[in-house]
Motif scaffolding. Structure first.
Motif, PDB file in Angstrom:
ATOM      1  N   GLN A 167       0.830  -1.212   0.000  1.00 10.53           N
ATOM      2  CA  GLN A 167       0.000   0.000   0.000  1.00 10.53           C
ATOM      3  C   GLN A 167       0.862   1.259   0.000  1.00 10.53           C
ATOM      4  N   GLU A 168       1.931   1.228   0.791  1.00  7.19           N
ATOM      5  CA  GLU A 168       2.826   2.393   0.854  1.00  7.19           C
ATOM      6  C   GLU A 168       3.431   2.683  -0.519  1.00  7.19           C
ATOM      7  N   HIS A 169       3.863   1.627  -1.202  1.00  5.97           N
ATOM      8  CA  HIS A 169       4.444   1.793  -2.538  1.00  5.97           C
ATOM      9  C   HIS A 169       3.441   2.423  -3.492  1.00  5.97           C
ATOM     10  N   ASP A 170       2.207   1.913  -3.471  1.00  2.00           N
ATOM     11  CA  ASP A 170       1.175   2.441  -4.368  1.00  2.00           C
ATOM     12  C   ASP A 170       0.833   3.898  -4.038  1.00  2.00           C
ATOM     13  N   LEU A 171       0.750   4.207  -2.741  1.00  2.00           N
ATOM     14  CA  LEU A 171       0.406   5.576  -2.326  1.00  2.00           C
ATOM     15  C   LEU A 171       1.528   6.562  -2.657  1.00  2.00           C
ATOM     16  N   ARG A 172       2.778   6.118  -2.545  1.00  2.00           N
ATOM     17  CA  ARG A 172       3.894   6.993  -2.914  1.00  2.00           C
ATOM     18  C   ARG A 172       3.844   7.323  -4.403  1.00  2.00           C
ATOM     19  N   GLU A 173       3.558   6.306  -5.216  1.00  2.00           N
ATOM     20  CA  GLU A 173       3.447   6.543  -6.661  1.00  2.00           C
ATOM     21  C   GLU A 173       2.302   7.494  -6.966  1.00  2.00           C
ATOM     22  N   LEU A 174       1.168   7.307  -6.281  1.00  2.00           N
ATOM     23  CA  LEU A 174       0.015   8.184  -6.491  1.00  2.00           C
ATOM     24  C   LEU A 174       0.351   9.614  -6.070  1.00  2.00           C
ATOM     25  N   SER A 175       1.051   9.777  -4.943  1.00  2.00           N
ATOM     26  CA  SER A 175       1.425  11.112  -4.464  1.00  2.00           C
ATOM     27  C   SER A 175       2.368  11.807  -5.429  1.00  2.00           C
ATOM     28  N   GLU A 176       3.250  11.033  -6.052  1.00  2.00           N
ATOM     29  CA  GLU A 176       4.183  11.619  -7.017  1.00  2.00           C
ATOM     30  C   GLU A 176       3.471  12.015  -8.307  1.00  2.00           C
ATOM     31  N   ARG A 177       2.501  11.182  -8.727  1.00  2.00           N
ATOM     32  CA  ARG A 177       1.771  11.485  -9.962  1.00  2.00           C
ATOM     33  C   ARG A 177       0.814  12.654  -9.760  1.00  2.00           C
ATOM     34  N   GLU A 178       0.158  12.670  -8.581  1.00  2.00           N
ATOM     35  CA  GLU A 178      -0.824  13.719  -8.305  1.00  2.00           C
ATOM     36  C   GLU A 178      -0.502  14.362  -6.955  1.00  2.00           C
ATOM     37  N   PRO A 179       0.499  15.241  -6.920  1.00  2.00           N
ATOM     38  CA  PRO A 179       0.941  15.835  -5.645  1.00  2.00           C
ATOM     39  C   PRO A 179      -0.127  16.654  -4.934  1.00  2.00           C
ATOM     40  N   GLY A 180      -1.171  17.044  -5.629  1.00  2.00           N
ATOM     41  CA  GLY A 180      -2.215  17.853  -5.014  1.00  2.00           C
ATOM     42  C   GLY A 180      -3.240  17.059  -4.233  1.00  2.00           C
ATOM     43  N   ARG A 181      -3.164  15.751  -4.269  1.00  2.00           N
ATOM     44  CA  ARG A 181      -4.153  14.919  -3.591  1.00  2.00           C
ATOM     45  C   ARG A 181      -3.773  14.746  -2.122  1.00  2.00           C
ATOM     46  N   GLY A 182      -4.374  15.562  -1.281  1.00  2.60           N
ATOM     47  CA  GLY A 182      -4.063  15.535   0.143  1.00  2.60           C
ATOM     48  C   GLY A 182      -4.462  14.242   0.812  1.00  2.60           C
TER      49      GLY A 182
END
Length: 213
Positions: A167-182
């Motif tokens: 989950q951490e790996h997936d969330l890090r990728e999501l945060s990098e792709r969409e940095p605005g998603r708090g």
């Protein structure tokens, strides 16, 4: 150059001179060189035990990730613990240096103002193997049912950590792709905290089992 450095330099120079003398006693050069090495070693140890004022300089800045929690950094050895003197305190204590002049206590989860610091000494290592073996034999043995229960719990938490790492790996990728998603960052922090909590439980289980070995 300090007085000790000058003495060591003179010893080494004299050792070389003795070594080139035909009538010098056998092994005299090595004795002098060993003496110089011993003085140098003890002098370095003495320097390590001295207090260092924070106004003079701070410990080496650790390389940390903004995604890592303090407990993760401590567990992985990415930040170090030091002996410190708190502002206004009468006795020393220990804190972790997290960088940028911040001293942190993971137990109270607070930062403190430090006036001076020094490295921790080497941990004590017993050299009496017989005493160690005797102590091990006199320790009480753990009940088999309890031991089996602890093994099951440890396995369960390890499996949870494995899922959380995914989950951490997936969330890090999501945060990098969409940095605005708090919400992604918030979920990432929650996942990391859970990993820390489960790792702390596993560490406790391991320590508990080792105390009965």
């Amino acid at each position: 150059m300090s007085t000790i450095d000058e003495q060591v330099k003179k010893l080494r120079k004299y050792a070389t001179y003795i070594g080139n003398c035909a009538g010098a006693p056998f092994g005299s050069r090595k004795i002098l060189e060993d003496a110089a090495n011993t003085i140098e070693f003890l002098s370095a140890k003495l320097e390590e035990s001295k207090w260092i004022s924070c106004s003079d300089h701070l410990p080496e800045e650790p390389e940390v990730s903004p995604y890592d929690t303090i407990r993760t950094l401590i567990r992985e050895g990415l930040i170090q613990e030091y002996i410190v003197m708190l502002y206004g305190a009468a006795k020393p204590t220990t804190l972790w240096y997290t960088g940028d002049g911040v001293w942190y206590d993971p137990y109270s989860e607070q930062t403190y103002l430090v006036t001076a610091w020094r490295p921790l000494p080497e941990p004590y290592k017993p050299n009496n193997q017989a005493a160690v073996e005797k102590n091990r034999k006199t320790k009480p043995k753990m009940n088999e049912d309890i031991e089996e229960y602890l093994i099951e719990k440890k396995t369960m938490y390890q499996e949870r950590i494995t899922r959380l790492e995914k989950q951490e790996h997936d969330l890090r990728e999501l945060s990098e792709r969409e940095p605005g998603r708090g919400e992604a960052v918030e979920s990432l922090n929650t996942v990391i905290k859970l990993q820390d909590r489960y790792n702390a439980i596993i560490d406790f289980i391991v320590e508990l089992k080792e105390s009965y070995l």
